[in-house]
Design a protein around this motif. Structure first.
Motif, PDB file in Angstrom:
ATOM      1  N   ALA A   6       0.862  -1.177   0.000  1.00 35.55           N
ATOM      2  CA  ALA A   6       0.000   0.000   0.000  1.00 35.55           C
ATOM      3  C   ALA A   6       0.896   1.225   0.000  1.00 35.55           C
ATOM      4  O   ALA A   6       1.867   1.283   0.734  1.00 35.55           O
ATOM      5  N   LEU A   7       0.582   2.185  -0.830  1.00 36.94           N
ATOM      6  CA  LEU A   7       1.373   3.408  -0.923  1.00 36.94           C
ATOM      7  C   LEU A   7       0.558   4.552  -0.357  1.00 36.94           C
ATOM      8  O   LEU A   7      -0.578   4.778  -0.764  1.00 36.94           O
ATOM      9  N   ILE A   8       1.133   5.243   0.613  1.00 35.48           N
ATOM     10  CA  ILE A   8       0.481   6.425   1.172  1.00 35.48           C
ATOM     11  C   ILE A   8       1.272   7.641   0.748  1.00 35.48           C
ATOM     12  O   ILE A   8       2.471   7.736   0.983  1.00 35.48           O
ATOM     13  N   TYR A  54       3.054   7.767   8.455  1.00 29.24           N
ATOM     14  CA  TYR A  54       3.270   6.660   9.385  1.00 29.24           C
ATOM     15  C   TYR A  54       2.007   6.374  10.190  1.00 29.24           C
ATOM     16  O   TYR A  54       1.651   5.221  10.433  1.00 29.24           O
ATOM     17  N   PHE A  55       1.325   7.439  10.640  1.00 25.82           N
ATOM     18  CA  PHE A  55       0.085   7.268  11.394  1.00 25.82           C
ATOM     19  C   PHE A  55      -0.966   6.524  10.570  1.00 25.82           C
ATOM     20  O   PHE A  55      -1.746   5.732  11.098  1.00 25.82           O
ATOM     21  N   MET A  56      -1.004   6.798   9.277  1.00 26.48           N
ATOM     22  CA  MET A  56      -2.009   6.183   8.408  1.00 26.48           C
ATOM     23  C   MET A  56      -1.659   4.751   8.017  1.00 26.48           C
ATOM     24  O   MET A  56      -2.506   4.024   7.498  1.00 26.48           O
ATOM     25  N   SER A  57      -0.434   4.347   8.254  1.00 25.84           N
ATOM     26  CA  SER A  57       0.002   3.003   7.895  1.00 25.84           C
ATOM     27  C   SER A  57      -0.539   1.980   8.882  1.00 25.84           C
ATOM     28  O   SER A  57      -0.582   2.231  10.084  1.00 25.84           O
ATOM     29  N   SER A  58      -0.941   0.824   8.369  1.00 23.73           N
ATOM     30  CA  SER A  58      -1.504  -0.202   9.251  1.00 23.73           C
ATOM     31  C   SER A  58      -0.821  -1.562   9.091  1.00 23.73           C
ATOM     32  O   SER A  58      -1.195  -2.525   9.743  1.00 23.73           O
ATOM     33  N   GLY A  59       0.169  -1.644   8.233  1.00 22.95           N
ATOM     34  CA  GLY A  59       0.836  -2.921   7.987  1.00 22.95           C
ATOM     35  C   GLY A  59       1.849  -3.270   9.055  1.00 22.95           C
ATOM     36  O   GLY A  59       2.174  -2.467   9.929  1.00 22.95           O
ATOM     37  N   GLU A  60       2.361  -4.481   8.962  1.00 22.90           N
ATOM     38  CA  GLU A  60       3.369  -4.952   9.907  1.00 22.90           C
ATOM     39  C   GLU A  60       4.688  -4.201   9.727  1.00 22.90           C
ATOM     40  O   GLU A  60       5.445  -4.011  10.668  1.00 22.90           O
ATOM     41  N   THR A 135      15.914   4.344   2.069  1.00 18.72           N
ATOM     42  CA  THR A 135      16.008   2.883   1.984  1.00 18.72           C
ATOM     43  C   THR A 135      15.434   2.165   3.192  1.00 18.72           C
ATOM     44  O   THR A 135      15.375   0.937   3.206  1.00 18.72           O
ATOM     45  N   ILE A 136      15.012   2.892   4.225  1.00 20.39           N
ATOM     46  CA  ILE A 136      14.677   2.194   5.473  1.00 20.39           C
ATOM     47  C   ILE A 136      13.329   1.470   5.413  1.00 20.39           C
ATOM     48  O   ILE A 136      12.384   1.915   4.774  1.00 20.39           O
ATOM     49  N   LEU A 137      13.287   0.344   6.107  1.00 29.24           N
ATOM     50  CA  LEU A 137      12.060  -0.405   6.369  1.00 29.24           C
ATOM     51  C   LEU A 137      12.105  -0.769   7.841  1.00 29.24           C
ATOM     52  O   LEU A 137      13.139  -1.226   8.340  1.00 29.24           O
ATOM     53  N   PHE A 138      10.999  -0.527   8.557  1.00 31.84           N
ATOM     54  CA  PHE A 138      11.001  -0.820   9.989  1.00 31.84           C
ATOM     55  C   PHE A 138       9.675  -1.434  10.409  1.00 31.84           C
ATOM     56  O   PHE A 138       8.677  -1.375   9.687  1.00 31.84           O
ATOM     57  N   ARG A 139       9.666  -2.049  11.576  1.00 30.60           N
ATOM     58  CA  ARG A 139       8.458  -2.684  12.088  1.00 30.60           C
ATOM     59  C   ARG A 139       7.447  -1.606  12.472  1.00 30.60           C
ATOM     60  O   ARG A 139       7.764  -0.681  13.223  1.00 30.60           O
ATOM     61  N   GLY A 140       6.212  -1.735  11.975  1.00 31.02           N
ATOM     62  CA  GLY A 140       5.206  -0.716  12.221  1.00 31.02           C
ATOM     63  C   GLY A 140       4.949  -0.469  13.692  1.00 31.02           C
ATOM     64  O   GLY A 140       4.698   0.655  14.108  1.00 31.02           O
ATOM     65  N   LYS A 141       5.038  -1.503  14.520  1.00 30.98           N
ATOM     66  CA  LYS A 141       4.763  -1.353  15.950  1.00 30.98           C
ATOM     67  C   LYS A 141       5.766  -0.425  16.632  1.00 30.98           C
ATOM     68  O   LYS A 141       5.469   0.159  17.687  1.00 30.98           O
TER      69      LYS A 141
END
Length: 200
Positions: A6-8, A54-60, A135-141
Motif C-alpha cells: 500500500a502506498l500512502i 506513518y500514522f495512516m500506515s496499518s501494515g506490519e 532505503t529504510i524499512l522498519f516494524r510498524g509497531k
C-alpha cells in the motif's frame, strides 16, 4: 514474497499541483496495489508529512521511498526476509546506486554507509550519519514506541529518527546489496543542507 503493498502519499499544498500529478500517475500506471492520497491542508514540512503517513500506515512493516528515487524490484522482499530471519532487529536500510543527471556518477554505490549494529551505533554516537533514509524499512509497531521524525533539527530529521531507534536500544542495520537508486539533481532537498554528497 510480499502479497500486498500500500502506498500512502502525503501531498503538501505548497507544492504546485502535486495532487493532480499523483492522480494522473495512478490513472496512467494502474498500479497493482492500493494508493491513499493524503492532501494536507497546511504545509507540515518533511517531518510532518512523514509522520502523518506513518500514522495512516496499518501494515506490519513501514517502508520509505523518497519521491524522486526508485526501489529495486526485490528491495522489500529482501528487507522483510532479513526481518523475518532476524527478529531482534527493528529497522533495516540498504546500500544504493546513484542516478545522476549528468550521468557521470550513474551506477556508483554509496561509500558512506556502515554495516553491523555495533558499527552503526558508534557512527551515530560520534554525531555522524550512515543510513540512507529513503532505503529504510522498519516494524510498524515501533512507530508507537519512538514516534516519527520531528522538526527540531531542520534538514536532519532523518538523522534524529535513527537516533530515536538507537536511544530506545532497538537494533538496526544496512544490507550491503544496492537495492535503491538515488537520484541526484540540483533541486534535491539534501543539497540544501549537505552540499553535493547524499546524506540521507
Amino acid at each position: 514474497m510480499l502479497s500486498l503493498l500500500a502506498l500512502i502519499v502525503s501531498v503538501q499544498l505548497s507544492v504546485a499541483d502535486s495532487k493532480s500529478v499523483v492522480e494522473k500517475w495512478i490513472k496512467t500506471s494502474n498500479p497493482s496495489f492500493p494508493i491513499i492520497i493524503c492532501n494536507l491542508p497546511v504545509n507540515t514540512g518533511f517531518a510532518g508529512a512523514l509522520t502523518i503517513g506513518y500514522f495512516m500506515s496499518s501494515g506490519e512493516y513501514i517502508a520509505v521511498n523518497d519521491a524522486d528515487d526508485i526501489s529495486h524490484p526485490s528491495r522489500f522482499e529482501k528487507q522483510i526476509d532479513f526481518m523475518l530471519k532476524n527478529t531482534d532487529y527493528d529497522l533495516i536500510g540498504t546500500n544504493y546506486q546513484l542516478i545522476s543527471e549528468n550521468k557521470e556518477d550513474n551506477g556508483k554505490e554509496a561509500n558512506w554507509l556502515h554495516y553491523g549494529y555495533d558499527s552503526i551505533r558508534k557512527v551515530y554516537a560520534a554525531g555522524k550519519h550512515c543510513i540512507c533514509h529513503g532505503t529504510i524499512l522498519f516494524r510498524g509497531k515501533i512507530f508507537d514506541i519512538v514516534g516519527g521524525p520531528t522538526r527540531r533539527i531542520t534538514g536532519a530529521e532523518d538523522y534524529e529518527f535513527i537516533v530515536k531507534f538507537l536511544n530506545a536500544n532497538l537494533k538496526i542495520d544496512n544490507l550491503k546489496e544496492a537495492l535503491y537508486f538515488y537520484r541526484t539533481h540540483d533541486k534535491q532537498r539534501s543539497k540544501q543542507f549537505y552540499g553535493s554528497e547524499k546524506r540521507g
